[in-house]
Design a protein around this motif. Structure first.
Motif, PDB file in Angstrom:
ATOM      1  N   ASP A 161       0.852  -1.179   0.000  1.00 50.91           N
ATOM      2  CA  ASP A 161       0.000   0.000   0.000  1.00 50.91           C
ATOM      3  C   ASP A 161       0.889   1.230   0.000  1.00 50.91           C
ATOM      4  OD1 ASP A 161      -2.923  -1.082   0.876  1.00 50.91           O
ATOM      5  OD2 ASP A 161      -1.343  -2.256   1.796  1.00 50.91           O
ATOM      6  N   VAL A 162       0.534   2.177  -0.850  1.00 52.48           N
ATOM      7  CA  VAL A 162       1.338   3.398  -0.907  1.00 52.48           C
ATOM      8  C   VAL A 162       0.407   4.605  -0.792  1.00 52.48           C
ATOM      9  CG1 VAL A 162       1.345   3.354  -3.447  1.00 52.48           C
ATOM     10  CG2 VAL A 162       3.064   4.692  -2.240  1.00 52.48           C
ATOM     11  N   CYS A 163       0.829   5.588  -0.016  1.00 55.89           N
ATOM     12  CA  CYS A 163       0.031   6.801   0.145  1.00 55.89           C
ATOM     13  C   CYS A 163       0.042   7.581  -1.162  1.00 55.89           C
ATOM     14  CB  CYS A 163       0.612   7.659   1.265  1.00 55.89           C
ATOM     15  SG  CYS A 163      -0.059   9.329   1.281  1.00 55.89           S
ATOM     16  N   PRO A 164      -1.137   8.042  -1.616  1.00 51.93           N
ATOM     17  CA  PRO A 164      -1.182   8.777  -2.887  1.00 51.93           C
ATOM     18  C   PRO A 164      -0.418  10.093  -2.837  1.00 51.93           C
ATOM     19  CG  PRO A 164      -3.321   8.873  -1.783  1.00 51.93           C
ATOM     20  CD  PRO A 164      -2.473   7.894  -1.014  1.00 51.93           C
ATOM     21  N   ARG A 165      -0.199  10.634  -1.636  1.00 52.59           N
ATOM     22  CA  ARG A 165       0.594  11.860  -1.509  1.00 52.59           C
ATOM     23  C   ARG A 165       2.079  11.569  -1.401  1.00 52.59           C
ATOM     24  NH1 ARG A 165      -0.739  15.960   3.078  1.00 52.59           N
ATOM     25  NH2 ARG A 165       0.405  14.330   4.156  1.00 52.59           N
ATOM     26  N   GLY A 166       2.408  10.281  -1.247  1.00 53.35           N
ATOM     27  CA  GLY A 166       3.818   9.936  -1.110  1.00 53.35           C
ATOM     28  C   GLY A 166       4.333  10.021   0.312  1.00 53.35           C
ATOM     29  N   ASP A 167       3.425   9.881   1.298  1.00 52.23           N
ATOM     30  CA  ASP A 167       3.878   9.912   2.693  1.00 52.23           C
ATOM     31  C   ASP A 167       4.732   8.701   3.036  1.00 52.23           C
ATOM     32  OD1 ASP A 167       2.600  12.296   3.366  1.00 52.23           O
ATOM     33  OD2 ASP A 167       0.717  11.255   3.775  1.00 52.23           O
ATOM     34  N   GLY A 168       4.386   7.574   2.429  1.00 55.56           N
ATOM     35  CA  GLY A 168       5.149   6.385   2.755  1.00 55.56           C
ATOM     36  C   GLY A 168       4.495   5.122   2.245  1.00 55.56           C
ATOM     37  N   LEU A 169       4.999   4.007   2.738  1.00 58.54           N
ATOM     38  CA  LEU A 169       4.583   2.684   2.262  1.00 58.54           C
ATOM     39  C   LEU A 169       4.188   1.800   3.421  1.00 58.54           C
ATOM     40  CD1 LEU A 169       7.779   1.869   0.221  1.00 58.54           C
ATOM     41  CD2 LEU A 169       5.759   3.032  -0.631  1.00 58.54           C
ATOM     42  N   TRP A 170       3.251   0.936   3.159  1.00 55.72           N
ATOM     43  CA  TRP A 170       2.857  -0.029   4.161  1.00 55.72           C
ATOM     44  C   TRP A 170       3.107  -1.442   3.643  1.00 55.72           C
ATOM     45  CZ3 TRP A 170       1.980  -0.696   9.054  1.00 55.72           C
ATOM     46  CH2 TRP A 170       1.303  -1.840   9.471  1.00 55.72           C
ATOM     47  N   PHE A 171       3.756  -2.227   4.466  1.00 57.26           N
ATOM     48  CA  PHE A 171       3.994  -3.625   4.145  1.00 57.26           C
ATOM     49  C   PHE A 171       3.302  -4.485   5.179  1.00 57.26           C
ATOM     50  CE2 PHE A 171       7.380  -3.243   1.033  1.00 57.26           C
ATOM     51  CZ  PHE A 171       7.862  -1.973   1.273  1.00 57.26           C
ATOM     52  N   ASP A 172       2.536  -5.442   4.715  1.00 54.00           N
ATOM     53  CA  ASP A 172       2.010  -6.420   5.642  1.00 54.00           C
ATOM     54  C   ASP A 172       3.167  -7.260   6.157  1.00 54.00           C
ATOM     55  OD1 ASP A 172      -0.701  -5.790   5.525  1.00 54.00           O
ATOM     56  OD2 ASP A 172      -0.925  -6.898   3.658  1.00 54.00           O
ATOM     57  N   GLY A 173       2.953  -7.911   7.279  1.00 57.40           N
ATOM     58  CA  GLY A 173       4.005  -8.758   7.832  1.00 57.40           C
ATOM     59  C   GLY A 173       4.495  -9.755   6.793  1.00 57.40           C
ATOM     60  N   GLY A 174       5.778  -9.850   6.642  1.00 51.63           N
ATOM     61  CA  GLY A 174       6.323 -10.814   5.698  1.00 51.63           C
ATOM     62  C   GLY A 174       6.656 -10.213   4.350  1.00 51.63           C
ATOM     63  N   GLU A 175       5.976  -9.138   3.973  1.00 51.09           N
ATOM     64  CA  GLU A 175       6.206  -8.573   2.643  1.00 51.09           C
ATOM     65  C   GLU A 175       7.569  -7.908   2.523  1.00 51.09           C
ATOM     66  OE1 GLU A 175       1.644  -7.723   1.193  1.00 51.09           O
ATOM     67  OE2 GLU A 175       2.808  -6.092   2.020  1.00 51.09           O
ATOM     68  N   VAL A 176       8.049  -7.387   3.633  1.00 54.53           N
ATOM     69  CA  VAL A 176       9.360  -6.740   3.594  1.00 54.53           C
ATOM     70  C   VAL A 176      10.411  -7.730   3.091  1.00 54.53           C
ATOM     71  CG1 VAL A 176      11.189  -5.683   4.970  1.00 54.53           C
ATOM     72  CG2 VAL A 176       8.804  -5.129   5.424  1.00 54.53           C
ATOM     73  N   HIS A 177      10.319  -8.922   3.616  1.00 54.56           N
ATOM     74  CA  HIS A 177      11.301  -9.929   3.217  1.00 54.56           C
ATOM     75  C   HIS A 177      11.182 -10.265   1.738  1.00 54.56           C
ATOM     76  CE1 HIS A 177      12.167 -11.545   7.506  1.00 54.56           C
ATOM     77  NE2 HIS A 177      12.055 -10.240   7.454  1.00 54.56           N
ATOM     78  N   GLN A 178       9.955 -10.278   1.254  1.00 50.32           N
ATOM     79  CA  GLN A 178       9.768 -10.570  -0.172  1.00 50.32           C
ATOM     80  C   GLN A 178      10.398  -9.492  -1.036  1.00 50.32           C
ATOM     81  OE1 GLN A 178       5.744 -11.811  -1.342  1.00 50.32           O
ATOM     82  NE2 GLN A 178       5.265 -11.946   0.813  1.00 50.32           N
ATOM     83  N   ILE A 179      10.238  -8.236  -0.606  1.00 46.58           N
ATOM     84  CA  ILE A 179      10.830  -7.133  -1.366  1.00 46.58           C
ATOM     85  C   ILE A 179      12.341  -7.274  -1.412  1.00 46.58           C
ATOM     86  CG2 ILE A 179      11.207  -4.630  -1.400  1.00 46.58           C
ATOM     87  CD1 ILE A 179       8.391  -5.331  -2.006  1.00 46.58           C
ATOM     88  N   ILE A 180      12.883  -7.540  -0.251  1.00 48.99           N
ATOM     89  CA  ILE A 180      14.333  -7.668  -0.165  1.00 48.99           C
ATOM     90  C   ILE A 180      14.826  -8.749  -1.118  1.00 48.99           C
ATOM     91  CG2 ILE A 180      16.258  -8.219   1.364  1.00 48.99           C
ATOM     92  CD1 ILE A 180      14.709  -5.558   1.950  1.00 48.99           C
ATOM     93  N   GLU A 181      14.100  -9.835  -1.138  1.00 50.69           N
ATOM     94  CA  GLU A 181      14.453 -10.925  -2.044  1.00 50.69           C
ATOM     95  C   GLU A 181      14.605 -10.405  -3.469  1.00 50.69           C
ATOM     96  OE1 GLU A 181      14.631 -14.358  -1.973  1.00 50.69           O
ATOM     97  OE2 GLU A 181      14.686 -14.424   0.223  1.00 50.69           O
ATOM     98  N   GLN A 182      13.665  -9.550  -3.858  1.00 52.50           N
ATOM     99  CA  GLN A 182      13.637  -9.099  -5.240  1.00 52.50           C
ATOM    100  C   GLN A 182      14.677  -8.043  -5.545  1.00 52.50           C
ATOM    101  OE1 GLN A 182       9.709  -8.080  -6.426  1.00 52.50           O
ATOM    102  NE2 GLN A 182       8.849  -9.996  -5.688  1.00 52.50           N
ATOM    103  N   CYS A 183      15.207  -7.427  -4.512  1.00 55.25           N
ATOM    104  CA  CYS A 183      16.246  -6.424  -4.737  1.00 55.25           C
ATOM    105  C   CYS A 183      17.603  -7.078  -4.837  1.00 55.25           C
ATOM    106  CB  CYS A 183      16.258  -5.407  -3.604  1.00 55.25           C
ATOM    107  SG  CYS A 183      14.790  -4.401  -3.586  1.00 55.25           S
ATOM    108  N   ARG A 184      17.635  -8.359  -4.610  1.00 53.40           N
ATOM    109  CA  ARG A 184      18.906  -9.055  -4.750  1.00 53.40           C
ATOM    110  C   ARG A 184      19.235  -9.210  -6.223  1.00 53.40           C
ATOM    111  NH1 ARG A 184      19.447 -14.498  -2.207  1.00 53.40           N
ATOM    112  NH2 ARG A 184      17.350 -14.855  -2.981  1.00 53.40           N
TER     113      ARG A 184
END
Ligand SMILES: [Zn+2]
Ligand SMILES: [Zn+2]
Length: 145
Positions: free
Chosen positions: A91-114
């Motif tokens: 989830d991302v704020c339409p104004r660009g305030d920040g991002l929300w990750f459900d539990g576990g999603e952070v790790h998935q993102i990291i995986e993809q940045c490898r």
């Protein structure tokens, strides 16, 4: 700040000068804009793919997941897909305030940045260590060792 998912009061977790808001009830993480990039930069990972402008400009994802409101401005956040396989719905704020990750999603993102030359598994380990240290206080013991 209240958790956009379950409305619990989130705690601020500071790690390496990066402040994250963490929900102890659902393990979700809020990143103010810039904090995610900062974290990735510190990890030596590619942060350009995750710039807030790029994210807010991404097409709305088709999903049945409930819309959540930005914990900062209260607007409905946009659902977007990150990455390719598997896609991670954030989830991302339409104004660009920040991002929300459900539990576990952070790790998935990291995986993809490898996959950057020279980073590889070591980057993931550093990120896991980062998150593990940051959230150790919560008694989370489900991080892989
Ligand atoms: Zn929560
Ligand atoms: Zn907002």
């Amino acid at each position: 700040m209240l958790c956009p998912t379950c409305r619990a009061v989130m705690i601020v977790v500071e790690q390496d000068k990066i402040e994250l808001d963490y929900c102890t009830d659902c393990s979700g993480v809020w990143f103010d804009s810039g904090e995610l990039e900062l974290m990735l930069e510190k990890m030596g990972l590619d942060s350009s793919a995750l710039s807030i402008a790029k994210l807010t400009g991404s097409p709305q994802a088709e999903t049945l997941e409930k819309k959540r409101r930005c914990p900062i401005c209260g607007r409905k956040m946009k659902k977007i897909n990150l990455g390719k396989k598997p896609k991670v719905l954030i989830d991302v704020c339409p104004r660009g305030d920040g991002l929300w990750f459900d539990g576990g999603e952070v790790h998935q993102i990291i995986e993809q940045c490898r996959g950057k030359p020279g980073s590889g598994a070591d980057s993931e380990n550093r990120v896991l260590t980062f998150l593990g240290d940051a959230f150790k206080a919560e008694g989370q013991s489900d991080l892989p060792r």
